[in-house]
Design an enzyme around this catalytic site. Structure first.
Site, short mmCIF file in Angstrom:
data_model
loop_
_atom_site.label_atom_id
_atom_site.label_comp_id
_atom_site.label_asym_id
_atom_site.label_seq_id
_atom_site.Cartn_x
_atom_site.Cartn_y
_atom_site.Cartn_z
N ASP A 39 20.71 37.11 24.81
CA ASP A 39 21.21 36.18 25.83
C ASP A 39 21.01 36.84 27.20
O ASP A 39 21.47 37.97 27.42
CB ASP A 39 22.70 35.90 25.57
CG ASP A 39 23.22 34.79 26.47
OD1 ASP A 39 23.72 33.79 25.94
OD2 ASP A 39 23.13 34.92 27.71
N ASP A 134 18.36 30.28 27.87
CA ASP A 134 18.36 31.74 28.04
C ASP A 134 18.80 32.52 26.82
O ASP A 134 19.14 33.67 26.92
CB ASP A 134 19.20 32.13 29.27
CG ASP A 134 20.68 32.25 28.94
OD1 ASP A 134 21.16 31.50 28.07
OD2 ASP A 134 21.34 33.10 29.56
N GLU A 135 18.81 31.86 25.66
CA GLU A 135 19.20 32.63 24.48
C GLU A 135 18.39 32.22 23.26
O GLU A 135 17.93 31.08 23.14
CB GLU A 135 20.70 32.49 24.19
CG GLU A 135 21.12 31.10 23.86
CD GLU A 135 22.61 30.98 23.54
OE1 GLU A 135 23.13 31.74 22.71
OE2 GLU A 135 23.22 30.08 24.12
#
Ligand code: TTP
Ligand code: MG
Length: 423
Positions: A39, A134-135
């Site tokens: 993340d 974003d992960e």
């Protein structure tokens, strides 16, 4: 394909404090699978700080200008010290952090970076499942043999992201997705946390039970009345008590708490659904006019682009289908280096394939265009915003597309179209 890390990446340890902790963790997590959850740290804000060095070390809030009526998408860790959080009204963020620097979101820039990050992940394993901008989860079980241990792999991956994108991320490693995600949250920002099975009792069991995936507000409220406030307490609760209050989901949640969840990481191209997104059109009369087919292609590309954006996908492979009046059918596909989802980019790729395939003067019966090798760029689960939220500040072409999508949502597909797609 195996990626062999450059030597300097293996040996370099930027933060000397990390050394001893990692050596302690050098044993691998027991259990069959090795799952990484990665993340990015303060993703949008970190990109802004990277691109505007004067913002480094400052409280940056991304979501809109100060005085705006929107909410903060995120903020830098410096702003978090003042109590600013994602989803907070900008007015409240300004009250808590009057000297904060408020910036508009720049969806295009963040998306570009997100795509690069996923490309970096693929250096370490083909089994990559992005779950939000974003992960991602990475199943490294199969590629671990190329490294001394999972911590080494994770360190190189982190260093790679830092070298290539000048951004930091937090990585969690565990036997399954749920524990890997818990681990990645434990030492943010710039964290690297491995949950070996023998550390689960010490590190996971004391966590509040609502930290566990699948336990929402309602479930946790009932659990509290039963005296279950931590994950450890859930693992010790008798099955019959859980069954009485939560049905068959009760014992299942207990299994999850014990680390017995086996949900696998599903790579982008192995997803059961949405392997491709496409549209095709059979003309009412076979078409010889050389002007019509490109117009139809543009129209179809608009539809494909719209569905891609709605579902939060970008794709790499464009396939064109062309059927002549005698039912002779040709398909041709091309995989491009970049992920795309803009109507015009899809059209340009489709038109190139059409020009390559089409035999002049022949009558066309059907045209189709589709995108595959899809990658999700957003997901509505985990509280992550839909695409329309991401691109809330329209500017240039990037802003026009979501506006066109909104108009179509409101008034129907025919309300707006590019001139070139009008037939
Ligand atoms: P997160 O990973 O939840 O947050 P973050 O990366 O900013 O910070 P952290 O270090 O805690 O991981 O979300 C990723 C990005 O998604 C975030 O930078 C901005 C965007 N986002 C929103 O637009 N709205 C939201 O409500 C949240 C939670 C995130
Ligand atoms: Mg993040």
């Amino acid at each position: 394909m195996t990626w062999h890390p450059p030597e300097e990446l293996i040996t370099r340890n930027k933060n000397p404090e990390r050394g001893p902790a990692e050596r302690k963790d050098r044993k691998t997590a027991t259990g069959k699978s090795r799952i990484l959850h990665v993340d990015m740290d303060a993703f949008f804000a970190s990109i802004e700080q990277r691109d505007n060095p004067h913002l480094k070390g400052k409280p940056v809030i991304v979501g809109g200008p100060a005085g705006g009526r929107g909410v903060a998408a995120t903020c830098s860790y410096e702003a978090r010290q003042y109590g600013v959080r994602s989803g907070m009204a900008l007015a409240e963020a300004e009250r808590r952090c009057p000297h904060g620097i408020f910036l508009k979101t720049n969806g295009k820039k963040y998306t570009k970076t997100a795509i690069k990050i996923v490309e970096i992940f693929h250096r370490y394993t083909p089994v990559v499942e992005p779950v939000s901008i974003d992960e991602a989860y990475l199943d490294i079980t199969g590629t671990l043999k190329n490294y001394t241990c999972e911590v080494q792999l994770a360190r190189i991956l982190k260093q790679d992201i830092e070298n290539i994108l000048a951004l930091t991320c937090s990585v969690g490693i565990a036997r399954n997705r749920i524990f890997a995600k818990l681990a990645s949250e434990m030492n943010k920002p710039d964290g690297l946390t491995i949950l070996t099975d023998d550390r689960i009792k010490k590190t996971v069991h004391p966590l509040p039970v609502e930290k566990l995936w699948g336990i929402g507000e309602k479930t946790s409220a009932v659990m509290h009345t039963l005296g279950i406030t931590t994950i450890g307490e859930l693992t010790r609760c008798p099955d019959n008590v859980l069954k009485k209050h939560f049905g068959s989901n009760g014992p299942h949640l207990k299994q999850v708490a014990r680390g017995e969840s086996s949900a696998s990481v599903i790579p982008i191209d192995k997803r059961p659904e949405e392997k491709s997104i496409g549209h095709e059109h059979t003309f009412a009369h076979d078409i010889r006019d050389p002007d019509i087919s490109p117009r139809m292609l543009l129209k179809l590309s608009q539809k494909v682009g719209r569905r891609m954006r709605k579902k939060g996908f970008a794709g790499k492979t464009v396939t064109l289908k062309l059927r002549y009046s005698n039912f002779e059918t040709h398909t041709h596909r091309e995989t491009f280096p970049d992920f795309i989802r803009d109507d015009l980019k899809i059209y340009e790729a489709g038109k190139m394939l059409f020009d390559h395939l089409y035999q002049k003067h022949r009558a066309v019966r059907l045209l189709g265009i589709s995108m595959s090798k899809l990658m999700p760029l957003t997901a509505s689960e985990n509280g992550f915003p839909h695409q329309s939220d991401l691109f809330q500040m329209p500017s240039g072409m990037n802003g026009i597309l979501p506006m066109m999508d909104l108009l179509r949502d409101e008034f129907g597909e025919g309300i707006i179209s590019r001139c070139g797609a009008i037939i």
